[in-house]
Design a protein around this motif. Structure first.
Motif, PDB file in Angstrom:
ATOM      1  N   LYS A  86      -5.773   6.115   0.845  1.00  8.18           N
ATOM      2  CA  LYS A  86      -5.471   4.756   0.697  1.00  8.18           C
ATOM      3  C   LYS A  86      -5.338   3.719   1.347  1.00  8.18           C
ATOM      4  O   LYS A  86      -4.650   2.463   0.955  1.00  8.18           O
ATOM      5  CB  LYS A  86      -4.231   5.032  -0.058  1.00  8.18           C
ATOM      6  CG  LYS A  86      -3.454   5.645  -1.605  1.00  8.18           C
ATOM      7  CD  LYS A  86      -2.216   5.346  -1.694  1.00  8.18           C
ATOM      8  CE  LYS A  86      -2.246   6.425  -3.542  1.00  8.18           C
ATOM      9  NZ  LYS A  86      -1.862   4.916  -4.577  1.00  8.18           N
ATOM     10  N   SER A  87      -6.304   4.186   2.501  1.00  4.41           N
ATOM     11  CA  SER A  87      -6.801   3.014   3.342  1.00  4.41           C
ATOM     12  C   SER A  87      -7.926   1.954   2.407  1.00  4.41           C
ATOM     13  O   SER A  87      -9.004   2.392   1.750  1.00  4.41           O
ATOM     14  CB  SER A  87      -7.733   3.522   4.516  1.00  4.41           C
ATOM     15  OG  SER A  87      -8.305   4.081   3.897  1.00  4.41           O
TER      16      SER A  87
ATOM     17  N   SER B  88      -4.233  -7.811   0.338  1.00  6.19           N
ATOM     18  CA  SER B  88      -3.798  -6.575   1.114  1.00  6.19           C
ATOM     19  C   SER B  88      -1.904  -6.499   1.119  1.00  6.19           C
ATOM     20  O   SER B  88      -1.946  -5.963   0.961  1.00  6.19           O
ATOM     21  CB  SER B  88      -4.081  -7.732   2.888  1.00  6.19           C
ATOM     22  OG  SER B  88      -5.822  -7.392   3.362  1.00  6.19           O
ATOM     23  N   SER B  89      -1.477  -7.933   1.113  1.00  2.30           N
ATOM     24  CA  SER B  89      -0.278  -7.622   0.982  1.00  2.30           C
ATOM     25  C   SER B  89       0.203  -7.158  -0.735  1.00  2.30           C
ATOM     26  O   SER B  89       0.769  -6.579  -0.846  1.00  2.30           O
ATOM     27  CB  SER B  89       0.459  -9.560   0.832  1.00  2.30           C
ATOM     28  OG  SER B  89       0.226  -9.832   1.985  1.00  2.30           O
TER      29      SER B  89
ATOM     30  N   ILE C  80      -1.057  -3.189  -0.104  1.00  2.00           N
ATOM     31  CA  ILE C  80      -0.024  -2.460   0.994  1.00  2.00           C
ATOM     32  C   ILE C  80       2.391  -2.767   0.045  1.00  2.00           C
ATOM     33  O   ILE C  80       1.985  -1.293   0.241  1.00  2.00           O
ATOM     34  CB  ILE C  80       0.559  -3.481   2.340  1.00  2.00           C
ATOM     35  CG1 ILE C  80      -0.341  -2.782   2.976  1.00  2.00           C
ATOM     36  CG2 ILE C  80       1.704  -3.034   2.628  1.00  2.00           C
ATOM     37  CD1 ILE C  80      -0.356  -4.399   3.913  1.00  2.00           C
TER      38      ILE C  80
ATOM     39  N   TYR D 225      -1.059   1.175  -0.201  1.00  2.00           N
ATOM     40  CA  TYR D 225      -1.969   1.539   0.725  1.00  2.00           C
ATOM     41  C   TYR D 225      -1.534   0.847   1.890  1.00  2.00           C
ATOM     42  O   TYR D 225      -0.779  -0.005   1.851  1.00  2.00           O
ATOM     43  CB  TYR D 225      -3.515   0.287  -0.472  1.00  2.00           C
ATOM     44  CG  TYR D 225      -3.774   0.537  -1.645  1.00  2.00           C
ATOM     45  CD1 TYR D 225      -4.095   2.017  -1.919  1.00  2.00           C
ATOM     46  CD2 TYR D 225      -2.605   0.275  -2.879  1.00  2.00           C
ATOM     47  CE1 TYR D 225      -5.203   2.593  -3.518  1.00  2.00           C
ATOM     48  CE2 TYR D 225      -3.275   0.824  -4.552  1.00  2.00           C
ATOM     49  CZ  TYR D 225      -4.362   1.911  -4.430  1.00  2.00           C
ATOM     50  OH  TYR D 225      -4.937   2.290  -5.754  1.00  2.00           O
ATOM     51  N   LYS D 226      -2.905   1.121   2.931  1.00  2.00           N
ATOM     52  CA  LYS D 226      -2.773   0.831   3.678  1.00  2.00           C
ATOM     53  C   LYS D 226      -4.007  -0.064   4.244  1.00  2.00           C
ATOM     54  O   LYS D 226      -5.010   0.581   3.929  1.00  2.00           O
ATOM     55  CB  LYS D 226      -1.663   2.053   4.723  1.00  2.00           C
ATOM     56  CG  LYS D 226      -3.112   2.792   4.915  1.00  2.00           C
ATOM     57  CD  LYS D 226      -2.905   4.335   5.702  1.00  2.00           C
ATOM     58  CE  LYS D 226      -3.405   5.081   5.354  1.00  2.00           C
ATOM     59  NZ  LYS D 226      -2.926   6.892   5.256  1.00  2.00           N
ATOM     60  N   LYS D 227      -3.642  -0.799   5.424  1.00  2.00           N
ATOM     61  CA  LYS D 227      -5.351  -0.917   5.455  1.00  2.00           C
ATOM     62  C   LYS D 227      -6.195  -0.342   6.874  1.00  2.00           C
ATOM     63  O   LYS D 227      -5.267  -0.405   7.620  1.00  2.00           O
ATOM     64  CB  LYS D 227      -4.867  -3.023   6.503  1.00  2.00           C
ATOM     65  CG  LYS D 227      -5.838  -3.257   6.229  1.00  2.00           C
ATOM     66  CD  LYS D 227      -5.609  -5.123   6.583  1.00  2.00           C
ATOM     67  CE  LYS D 227      -7.240  -5.840   7.606  1.00  2.00           C
ATOM     68  NZ  LYS D 227      -6.853  -7.047   6.575  1.00  2.00           N
TER      69      LYS D 227
END
Length: 180
Positions: free
Chosen positions: A41-42, A59-60, A63, A67-69
């Motif tokens: 989930k990146s 992105s926020s 997340i 999900y992750k950056k």
């Protein structure tokens, strides 16, 4: 009783002072259904022609949805470009004709008519963004996101349009990745 009447009058005054709500609609040129199981989930984001905060807001939202950056080799690469944003106007025809009949009491019959004409300007924004979602070791999904605001006689600012459209785009990307 006086307090209720006073509160009602004050609320009607403030209701008339508010500006109309900016409403927008989003459609896709091709439906996207991600049927593969996304292993990780990146994510990474690349955007063009959007506001400065668009990537941070996306992105926020990602997340918040689990999900992750990614720093390197993302599982999901999101590329999006705002192709255009235009303000348009349309002319609304307000021609009308009304007739009325009425009676009141004994021997009182009435007839009335009214005519009106005129044209009113209506304003709206439309935009298009190209979206590409590339999954690692899988296929790419792409579509155009077509946006349009509701027509209004009130001329909204371009900033309102951009903010509204970006929120719609972010929620659509989340919807696509989460599988509806």
């Amino acid at each position: 009783m006086k307090n209720i009447f006073f509160c009602l009058i004050v609320s009607l005054v403030f209701l008339g002072c508010s500006s109309p709500v900016f409403t927008s609609y989003l459609s896709t040129s091709n439906p996207i259904f991600i049927t593969e199981n996304i292993k990780g989930k990146s994510f990474s984001i690349s955007s063009q022609n959007f506001s400065e905060n668009f990537e941070n807001n996306l992105s926020s939202a990602l997340i918040q949805n689990g999900y992750k950056k990614a720093t390197k080799n993302p599982d999901i690469a999101i590329k999006i470009t705002l192709n255009y944003l235009r303000q348009n106007s349309d002319i609304k025809n307000n021609n009308f004709m009304e007739f009325g009949f009425g009676s009141g009491g004994f021997r009182h019959v009435g007839f009335g008519s009214s005519f009106g004409n005129g044209y009113e300007n209506e304003y709206f924004y439309d935009a298009q963004a190209s979206l590409l979602i590339a999954l690692k070791d899988s296929k790419n999904y792409q579509t155009n996101l077509n946006l349009q605001s509701q027509k209004s006689s009130f001329e909204h600012s371009q900033t309102q349009a951009i903010d509204s459209f970006e929120l719609k785009i972010i929620s659509k990307i989340i919807e696509i990745l989460n599988g509806f």
